[in-house]
Design an enzyme around this catalytic site. Structure first.
Site, PDB file in Angstrom:
ATOM      1  CG  ASP A   1      -2.909  -9.469  -2.322  1.00  0.00           C
ATOM      2  OD1 ASP A   1      -3.490 -10.177  -3.171  1.00  0.00           O
ATOM      3  OD2 ASP A   1      -3.005  -9.699  -1.110  1.00  0.00           O
TER       4      ASP A   1
ATOM      5  CG  ASP B   1       3.933  -1.450  -1.817  1.00  0.00           C
ATOM      6  OD1 ASP B   1       4.277  -1.456  -0.611  1.00  0.00           O
ATOM      7  OD2 ASP B   1       2.750  -1.373  -2.169  1.00  0.00           O
ATOM      8  CG  ASP B   2       4.916  -4.573   1.483  1.00  0.00           C
ATOM      9  OD1 ASP B   2       4.185  -4.066   0.607  1.00  0.00           O
ATOM     10  OD2 ASP B   2       4.493  -4.844   2.620  1.00  0.00           O
TER      11      ASP B   2
END
Length: 165
Positions: A102, A98-99
């Site tokens: 969070d 994933d980028d």
């Protein structure tokens, strides 16, 4: 920008490509991997770079909606990983990309699907970092990361002319 985001971290295409390649470099010792699973949509670009760099030809997606620009909402699984990828071994030998991580909400959902997979992100924030096996850059929790596919070129006033919060 939402009030909880005190800082911003704009990432150019060049920087993101360098960071995704740095992720592949770190992952090269963790494999081999039989497949890459990209978490859509943010994980598509780094997954393509990582798969290329590591010579992985099998690329799958898990489609999860959790953000609407800067507002995090309810997690919705739109598409699961194919059973021949997740396998009976709960994702062993699979690389999830994933980028960023969070709050960790998306990561928790994907981890439940494939608890034995290796989870990698380009960027990690403190709340989600414990869920990730490999990442490149840690960013503070109060920073909004502007990824290149979310930006457009426009004028930016000098810092001294910007209003302070």
């Amino acid at each position: 920008m939402d009030e909880k985001w005190q800082k911003s971290f704009p990432v150019s295409w060049d920087q993101f490509h360098r960071d995704a390649r740095a992720l592949a470099w770190r992952l090269s010792a963790a494999g081999p991997f039989r497949a890459v699973v990209a978490i859509t949509r943010g994980g598509l670009v780094p997954a393509a770079v990582v798969a290329r760099e590591l010579g992985i030809r099998v690329i799958e997606t898990v489609c999860i909606a959790s953000y609407d620009y800067d507002k995090q909402g309810e997690i919705s699984v739109l598409k699961r990983v194919a059973s021949d990828i997740s396998g009976e071994d709960k994702g062993k030998g699979v690389l999830i990309v994933d980028d960023l991580v969070d709050t960790g909400a998306t990561a928790r959902v994907v981890r439940e699907m494939m608890p034995q997979a290796h989870f990698a992100t380009v960027y990690a924030k403190p709340s989600g970092r414990p869920l990730v096996d490999t990442f490149v850059t840690e960013v503070s929790q109060d920073t909004w990361i502007y990824l290149p596919w979310d930006m457009d070129l426009q004028f930016a006033p000098p810092i001294r002319e910007r209003a302070t919060v």
